[in-house]
Design an enzyme around this catalytic site. Sequence first.
Site, mmCIF file in Angstrom:
data_model
loop_
_atom_site.group_PDB
_atom_site.id
_atom_site.type_symbol
_atom_site.label_atom_id
_atom_site.label_comp_id
_atom_site.label_asym_id
_atom_site.label_seq_id
_atom_site.Cartn_x
_atom_site.Cartn_y
_atom_site.Cartn_z
ATOM 1 C CG ASP A 133 -59.786 18.550 77.333
ATOM 2 O OD1 ASP A 133 -60.660 18.955 77.075
ATOM 3 O OD2 ASP A 133 -58.597 18.544 76.768
ATOM 4 C CG HIS A 175 -54.631 10.172 76.211
ATOM 5 N ND1 HIS A 175 -53.631 10.089 75.186
ATOM 6 C CD2 HIS A 175 -55.926 10.347 75.458
ATOM 7 C CE1 HIS A 175 -54.396 10.264 74.105
ATOM 8 N NE2 HIS A 175 -55.689 10.299 74.206
ATOM 9 N N GLY A 183 -56.603 13.901 78.588
ATOM 10 C CA GLY A 183 -57.338 13.546 77.508
ATOM 11 C C GLY A 183 -58.486 12.461 78.020
ATOM 12 C CG ASP A 210 -57.733 6.132 70.793
ATOM 13 O OD1 ASP A 210 -57.793 7.579 70.382
ATOM 14 O OD2 ASP A 210 -58.618 5.922 71.407
ATOM 15 C CG HIS A 212 -56.757 11.100 70.483
ATOM 16 N ND1 HIS A 212 -58.050 10.511 70.182
ATOM 17 C CD2 HIS A 212 -56.856 12.370 69.911
ATOM 18 C CE1 HIS A 212 -58.979 11.509 69.808
ATOM 19 N NE2 HIS A 212 -58.041 12.646 69.755
ATOM 20 C CG ASP A 304 -60.547 7.864 69.032
ATOM 21 O OD1 ASP A 304 -60.116 6.980 68.671
ATOM 22 O OD2 ASP A 304 -60.319 8.714 70.193
ATOM 23 C CE1 TYR A 343 -64.050 10.076 73.633
ATOM 24 C CE2 TYR A 343 -62.874 10.232 71.517
ATOM 25 C CZ TYR A 343 -63.137 10.057 73.063
ATOM 26 O OH TYR A 343 -61.775 9.761 73.762
#
EC number: 3.5.1.98
Length: 482
Positions: A133, A175, A183, A210, A212, A304, A343
């Site tokens: 990652d 992150h 991340g 986001d 996430h 994202d 992404y």
Amino acid sequence: MPRSAIVQEYNPTPTLSVDRKSAQHQHEGIIARPSGYRVSWHANPAVELHHFGQSHPMKPWRLTLTKQLVLAYGMHHAMDLYHCRAATVEELSDFHTSDYLDFLQTVVPGDMNDAQASKDFSENIVRFNFGDDCPIFDGLFQYCSLYAGASLDAARKLCNNQADIAINWSGGLHHAKKAEASGFCYVNDIVLAILQLLRIHPRVMYIDIDVHHGDGVEQAFWSTDRVLTVSFHKYDKENFFPGTGPLDSTGPTHPLNPGAHHAVNVPLHDGIDDESYVQLFKDVVGACVSKFRPAAIVLQCGADSLGCDRLGCFNLNVAAHGACVAYTKTFGLPMLVVGGGGYTPRNVSRAWAHETSILIDAQDKINPVIPSNVAFRNHFGPDFSLFPPLSEMRKLENKNSRAYLATIVQTITEQLRYLQAAPSVQMSVIPPDLLGLREETEKEIEEEIAKLEEKREEAEGGKNSRRRDAEKGAGLRGELYS
């Protein structure tokens, strides 16, 4: 020679009125500056050249696409443009530990081949959470210091009243922890920027759209009442990275800790649509601003959360994502806008270009058909639209019922009742008898991280690939190589 002739000689072009000048600019493809406030753009083109690896979802090249769209539309004329320097080690150490920064500065890709030969190196790889990652690639430290430097520069321009809105699309890496990569994020530029804003502004509100959870920023300001973190994200503890951010995670549990109730989490399920998301955003953010009364806002615009994202799972279109930016702008507060996830590069650039137009008050002047003179235009085919129907291209079932969303708003409204309205800077100082509580809180965080690490290692057999393994790829195969 008559005076009028002299004037004509030195001023061959008559002075244009504001209206005529604006009309001429529009004819020439130049967007006029917004009225009554200043917008600044912070970037360093060297960030765009870095590469995480052929199959890695993170593509810094998305910044090149964004920049080309902004240039093609003439939006750069409406902003103050800053070529930012890299952040220094001293500036990064305002948040990150010295041993972690030392590792970032010295590690090179070739070291991975000698991991077995050096026990210390192998331990640091695990300790600092590097792997699939968060890979080690050429120019890693330069990449981190450049995007962080842009966010620091943007924050300082806000503090110095040189800008009212500052943009850094290369930032937003939410992150990263104090001594840990996570991340796809290595240095937390958002935390560093907020620390700068807190030098001038008594209260800062952080908003994250986001897909996430903004765990790194939330954790960094877990024990303070000067920062309110608000994160809208997909939440699935076992199957979606980072597995944090449930509705009942609201800050330290001890009521006397200043940070209690200062973490607002909005956990969502797959498939949320435009109408539901925008209304939820307005309900939650409006209530938070009204209660917390921030002096500045930091908005993380991770793309994202758009439909068709390679790692995302929402049904949002570009216009809805931008509507959140537009609503945040209506509060008229100093505002730092950063990028984040995203992404599927062609859609990331569409969203960020559209949101740039919103921030300079030029959204009505932007042609929804991408200009023919934009570089890399072939990436936006076949329709060449700034607003493709992403929600229709890969429509997911909306698992967020109206009742569920109403429960979220009701719960957060109740949580905000416990906030002391507009706390002062002085009130954020922890008395001596509460210093132990901060230490206990930090210890609890460390223990929780250790438990998550153990679970991850058991589940993955020691491999650091939880995020990509747990999230289904949605982009086209070509996105791997773009």
